[in-house]
Enzyme design. Structure first.
Site, PDB file in Angstrom:
ATOM      1  N   CYS A   1       0.859  -1.177   0.000  1.00  0.00           N
ATOM      2  CA  CYS A   1       0.000   0.000   0.000  1.00  0.00           C
ATOM      3  C   CYS A   1       0.900   1.232   0.000  1.00  0.00           C
ATOM      4  CB  CYS A   1      -0.860  -0.030   1.263  1.00  0.00           C
ATOM      5  SG  CYS A   1      -1.846   1.443   1.538  1.00  0.00           S
TER       6      CYS A   1
ATOM      7  N   CYS B   1      -1.489   3.758  -6.446  1.00  0.00           N
ATOM      8  CA  CYS B   1      -2.288   3.116  -5.389  1.00  0.00           C
ATOM      9  C   CYS B   1      -2.520   1.699  -5.871  1.00  0.00           C
ATOM     10  CB  CYS B   1      -3.613   3.853  -5.219  1.00  0.00           C
ATOM     11  SG  CYS B   1      -4.854   2.942  -4.257  1.00  0.00           S
TER      12      CYS B   1
HETATM   13  N1  DGL Z   1      -4.211   0.678  -1.805  1.00  0.00           N
HETATM   14  C1  DGL Z   1      -3.750   1.786  -1.075  1.00  0.00           C
HETATM   15  C2  DGL Z   1      -2.532   2.450  -1.706  1.00  0.00           C
HETATM   16  O1  DGL Z   1      -1.778   1.829  -2.409  1.00  0.00           O
HETATM   17  C3  DGL Z   1      -4.673   2.825  -0.543  1.00  0.00           C
HETATM   18  C4  DGL Z   1      -6.120   2.802  -0.659  1.00  0.00           C
HETATM   19  C5  DGL Z   1      -6.768   3.505   0.519  1.00  0.00           C
HETATM   20  O2  DGL Z   1      -6.944   2.851   1.535  1.00  0.00           O
HETATM   21  O3  DGL Z   1      -7.082   4.687   0.409  1.00  0.00           O
HETATM   22  O4  DGL Z   1      -2.271   3.601  -1.457  1.00  0.00           O
END
Ligand code: DGL
Length: 260
Positions: free
Chosen positions: A75, A181
């Site tokens: 993430c 993301c």
């Molecule tokens: N998947 C996450 C990222 O790579 C973030 C998504 C979220 O929880 O806002 O930043």
């Protein structure tokens, strides 16, 4: 003590990190991965840094109980908020993710680079430092609400959302789009069809998998002979687990188990 057979812990705020998990599974087929989707606390990207650190600490405490030998923060948002702290606190390798701006800058001619990410990622110091190094021509494009559409499998709305985003730019002057993301990686094919073929798309899954491999090698932690399992866990509901399974199955990864 031989820790080579211990699992690698991987987490995200939801299903996004499954995109990185797929790349890791391909590169390291003998490893056991425990994937934790913190869906109950999603999204991370509209919280403030302290709140994200609190969520991350809970997830990591849980994964540490499962004796993980390395941690992958799948993430971008949580990496920016918590990776530095976790590296100080944990005695295992910690691998993080950041928007793939460096490879995008290498592909740039003289046009712009759109960096799609959560608002928190784009406001972090870590991202500011990345911009200083590789940010020529880069534009921050916060995509509030887009990860939720991936979690809800609402691809129609996601397409409408992205159409709206791209309508603000002359796509013929864009050289690259960064999927900053992990959730957005599941929209990559859709985005490919929406933009001119000359626009490159970069994202961090393969780079993260390679970095995990390097770190495991460096620490003599590679599992050479394991059966390669994936264990799925969530702070959310069974529906969230089902979506994780579905995304793995789409990539022909079938050897997983779920833990409630
Ligand atoms: N998947 C996450 C990222 O790579 C973030 C998504 C979220 O929880 O806002 O930043």
């Amino acid at each position: 003590m031989n820790r080579r057979e211990d699992p690698v812990g991987v987490f995200d705020s939801g299903v996004g990190g499954i995109s990185a998990l797929i790349a890791m599974k391909r590169l390291l087929p003998n490893e056991t991965f425990i994937y934790y989707g913190d869906t109950r606390n999603a999204p991370y990207g509209t919280k403030d840094t302290d709140e994200v650190i609190r969520c991350v600490h809970d997830v990591v405490a849980r994964l540490m109980k499962e004796k993980i030998k390395a941690l992958v923060i799948a993430c971008n948002t949580a990496t920016g908020a918590a990776a530095a702290t976790l590296r100080k606190e944990l005695d295992i390798p910690v691998i993080g993710m950041e928007p793939a701006l460096k490879p995008a800058s290498e592909l740039r001619k003289d046009g712009s680079i759109l960096v799609l990410a959560t608002p928190l990622t784009l406001h972090q110091d870590k991202f500011e430092r990345l911009m200083e190094k590789y940010g020529e021509g880069a534009i921050r494009v916060p995509c509030t609400g887009l990860m939720e559409l991936v979690e809800q499998e609402d691809y129609e709305q996601a397409e409408a959302y992205l159409k709206q985003v791209f309508s603000s730019y002359d796509m013929n002057t864009v050289d690259a789009i960064v999927l900053g993301c992990t959730h957005y990686v599941f929209l990559k094919d859709m985005i490919r069809d929406m933009i001119p073929p000359s626009v490159a798309i970069t994202e961090g899954s393969d780079g993260t998998a390679r970095q995990l491999k390097r770190m495991l090698q460096r620490n003599n932690l590679i599992n050479e002979s394991g059966r390669g399992k994936i264990i799925l866990e969530t702070s959310g509901t069974e529906k969230d687990l089902r979506l994780m399974q579905k995304l793995l199955e789409k990539d022909n990864i079938l050897d997983f188990m779920v833990r409630i």
